[in-house]
Design a protein around this motif. Structure first.
Motif, PDB file in Angstrom:
ATOM      1  N   ILE A  36      17.348  21.270  21.926  1.00 21.42           N
ATOM      2  CA  ILE A  36      16.228  20.452  22.416  1.00 21.42           C
ATOM      3  C   ILE A  36      15.317  20.071  21.249  1.00 21.42           C
ATOM      4  CG2 ILE A  36      14.197  20.409  23.925  1.00 21.42           C
ATOM      5  CD1 ILE A  36      15.686  22.422  25.729  1.00 21.42           C
ATOM      6  N   TYR A  37      15.045  21.042  20.389  1.00 21.47           N
ATOM      7  CA  TYR A  37      14.198  20.782  19.220  1.00 21.47           C
ATOM      8  C   TYR A  37      14.832  19.732  18.321  1.00 21.47           C
ATOM      9  CZ  TYR A  37      12.482  21.402  14.458  1.00 21.47           C
ATOM     10  OH  TYR A  37      12.021  21.168  13.189  1.00 21.47           O
ATOM     11  N   TYR A  38      16.137  19.869  18.049  1.00 17.02           N
ATOM     12  CA  TYR A  38      16.790  18.918  17.146  1.00 17.02           C
ATOM     13  C   TYR A  38      16.940  17.534  17.769  1.00 17.02           C
ATOM     14  CZ  TYR A  38      17.670  22.569  13.749  1.00 17.02           C
ATOM     15  OH  TYR A  38      17.493  23.550  12.804  1.00 17.02           O
ATOM     16  N   LEU A  39      17.006  17.461  19.083  1.00 21.35           N
ATOM     17  CA  LEU A  39      16.996  16.156  19.746  1.00 21.35           C
ATOM     18  C   LEU A  39      15.641  15.477  19.575  1.00 21.35           C
ATOM     19  CD1 LEU A  39      18.991  16.910  23.022  1.00 21.35           C
ATOM     20  CD2 LEU A  39      19.635  15.273  21.248  1.00 21.35           C
ATOM     21  N   ILE A  99      24.994  24.617  18.268  1.00 20.13           N
ATOM     22  CA  ILE A  99      26.235  24.773  19.035  1.00 20.13           C
ATOM     23  C   ILE A  99      27.083  25.933  18.517  1.00 20.13           C
ATOM     24  CG2 ILE A  99      28.389  23.622  19.705  1.00 20.13           C
ATOM     25  CD1 ILE A  99      26.821  20.989  19.724  1.00 20.13           C
ATOM     26  N   LEU A 100      27.064  26.174  17.203  1.00 21.30           N
ATOM     27  CA  LEU A 100      27.852  27.259  16.628  1.00 21.30           C
ATOM     28  C   LEU A 100      27.043  28.538  16.449  1.00 21.30           C
ATOM     29  CD1 LEU A 100      29.828  25.303  13.868  1.00 21.30           C
ATOM     30  CD2 LEU A 100      30.577  25.896  16.187  1.00 21.30           C
ATOM     31  N   GLY A 101      25.698  28.415  16.399  1.00 15.78           N
ATOM     32  CA  GLY A 101      24.842  29.569  16.190  1.00 15.78           C
ATOM     33  C   GLY A 101      24.740  29.931  14.715  1.00 15.78           C
ATOM     34  N   GLY A 102      23.978  30.963  14.428  1.00 10.34           N
ATOM     35  CA  GLY A 102      23.897  31.458  13.062  1.00 10.34           C
ATOM     36  C   GLY A 102      22.538  31.310  12.401  1.00 10.34           C
ATOM     37  N   PHE A 159      30.477  30.289  22.009  1.00 11.16           N
ATOM     38  CA  PHE A 159      29.246  30.043  22.754  1.00 11.16           C
ATOM     39  C   PHE A 159      28.092  30.637  21.962  1.00 11.16           C
ATOM     40  CE2 PHE A 159      26.090  31.325  26.036  1.00 11.16           C
ATOM     41  CZ  PHE A 159      25.719  30.040  26.418  1.00 11.16           C
ATOM     42  N   SER A 160      27.158  29.803  21.559  1.00  9.73           N
ATOM     43  CA  SER A 160      26.086  30.254  20.658  1.00  9.73           C
ATOM     44  C   SER A 160      24.955  30.982  21.361  1.00  9.73           C
ATOM     45  CB  SER A 160      25.526  29.051  19.894  1.00  9.73           C
ATOM     46  OG  SER A 160      24.964  28.100  20.792  1.00  9.73           O
ATOM     47  N   GLY A 161      25.005  31.043  22.688  1.00 14.10           N
ATOM     48  CA  GLY A 161      23.978  31.770  23.432  1.00 14.10           C
ATOM     49  C   GLY A 161      22.619  31.102  23.339  1.00 14.10           C
ATOM     50  N   ALA A 162      21.606  31.888  22.964  1.00 15.24           N
ATOM     51  CA  ALA A 162      20.230  31.389  22.913  1.00 15.24           C
ATOM     52  C   ALA A 162      20.061  30.293  21.865  1.00 15.24           C
ATOM     53  CB  ALA A 162      19.263  32.534  22.635  1.00 15.24           C
ATOM     54  N   TYR A 163      20.924  30.264  20.854  1.00 15.97           N
ATOM     55  CA  TYR A 163      20.829  29.232  19.823  1.00 15.97           C
ATOM     56  C   TYR A 163      20.941  27.825  20.417  1.00 15.97           C
ATOM     57  CZ  TYR A 163      21.302  32.670  16.045  1.00 15.97           C
ATOM     58  OH  TYR A 163      21.095  33.717  15.185  1.00 15.97           O
ATOM     59  N   LEU A 164      21.638  27.725  21.545  1.00 11.48           N
ATOM     60  CA  LEU A 164      21.843  26.417  22.175  1.00 11.48           C
ATOM     61  C   LEU A 164      20.521  25.788  22.619  1.00 11.48           C
ATOM     62  CD1 LEU A 164      24.300  24.637  22.788  1.00 11.48           C
ATOM     63  CD2 LEU A 164      24.373  25.645  25.075  1.00 11.48           C
ATOM     64  N   ARG A 190      24.779  21.685  14.379  1.00 12.95           N
ATOM     65  CA  ARG A 190      25.794  22.736  14.174  1.00 12.95           C
ATOM     66  C   ARG A 190      25.194  24.127  14.413  1.00 12.95           C
ATOM     67  NH1 ARG A 190      28.330  19.589   9.872  1.00 12.95           N
ATOM     68  NH2 ARG A 190      30.173  18.670  10.850  1.00 12.95           N
ATOM     69  N   TYR A 191      23.979  24.349  13.914  1.00 13.67           N
ATOM     70  CA  TYR A 191      23.339  25.645  14.140  1.00 13.67           C
ATOM     71  C   TYR A 191      23.126  25.887  15.634  1.00 13.67           C
ATOM     72  CZ  TYR A 191      22.258  25.803   9.125  1.00 13.67           C
ATOM     73  OH  TYR A 191      22.352  25.837   7.758  1.00 13.67           O
TER      74      TYR A 191
END
Length: 267
Positions: free
Chosen positions: A150-153, A225-228, A141-146, A222-223
């Motif tokens: 919205i931006y990438y959509l 959903i996976l975070g980082g 769970f990527s937390g706040a990264y999720l 990927r960033y």
């Protein structure tokens, strides 16, 4: 810029019409099928299964990618790509397919690519939810990264609108463009971080691949959903993506407005 503003204004003024026609087209497409619109979801699942068998079990033997289970890594890239490839192929032919009908009605032909984008989105959002669900099953769970999803959509829809406006205009004028689009889209998948980790390639080759704005979007999913990494951390790449997208929109809008009164003559 005036041309781009005019085309964008046409989209907002006809939003209600775009959504109505999108739903109408999607319902009509599966009217004679027993499973109906459920095929919008089943088709991506079938394709994901095929790619998983070939690349996940066949080529990689199920080995993870940088600690991420390959199945999850694969579907995060495949879900937006299946939407992108189908939308570009269909929307690039949307004006040619309907311009004779639209010429007899009172709404701008610039909304035709948008209708295809909105219609195909019906399957995109359930698949994104499915992907997030798979990630949670793996304990990821990527937390706040999720939130940056919205931006990438927004990036995804803006770029698709810009490129399909350009391609649908060119396809109407030059029919060969549609065949070229279909061939390039089939090939393009293997130059994106979808079925293999391109970051294992030499840096200079990866930098060439990153010139493709779709690379930015796939990596962004990927960033998210996976975070980082946050989208604003690589500011230069972000500026490149938006600069290129706006350039494509400006060129596409200019050509569209210049030639759209002559579209019927090209049929």
């Amino acid at each position: 810029m005036n041309f781009a503003g005019q085309v964008l204004k046409e989209q907002f003024l006809h939003l209600n019409l775009i959504f109505r026609l999108s739903l109408y087209e999607e319902k009509g497409k599966y009217t004679m099928h027993y499973l109906g619109a459920l095929w919008q979801i089943l088709n991506p699942f079938i394709q994901i299964g095929v790619y998983w068998l070939i690349f996940g079990l066949g080529i990689r033997k199920g080995s993870p990618v940088d600690g991420t289970p390959f199945f999850l890594w694969l579907i995060i890239g495949l879900v937006p790509w299946l939407f992108i490839s189908r939308t570009i192929t269909q929307a690039s032919n949307s004006i040619f397919a309907k311009v004779n009908l639209v010429s007899k009605m009172n709404f701008p032909v610039s909304v035709l690519p948008t209708i295809k984008i909105v219609g195909n989105s019906i399957s995109l959002f359930p698949m994104i939810i499915f992907t997030i669900g798979i990630a949670s099953l793996y304990g990821i769970f990527s937390g706040a990264y999720l939130l940056q999803l919205i931006y990438y959509l927004i990036c995804l829809f803006f770029f698709l609108f810009a490129i399909t406006l350009l391609l649908s205009t060119l396809t109407t004028i030059i029919r060969d463009v549609q065949i070229m689009v279909q061939s390039i889209v089939r090939l393009l998948m293997y130059f994106l971080p979808i079925v293999w980790n391109v970051h294992n390639f030499p840096d200079f080759f990866v930098n060439i691949l990153k010139l493709n704005p779709l690379f930015y979007i796939i990596e962004g999913f990927r960033y998210s959903i996976l975070g980082g990494q946050w989208f604003f951390e690589d500011l230069s790449y972000m500026i490149y993506f938006w600069s290129l997208s706006f350039l494509i929109l400006i060129i596409g809008s200019y050509l569209h407005i210049k030639f759209r009164n002559k579209f019927v003559d090209y049929l």
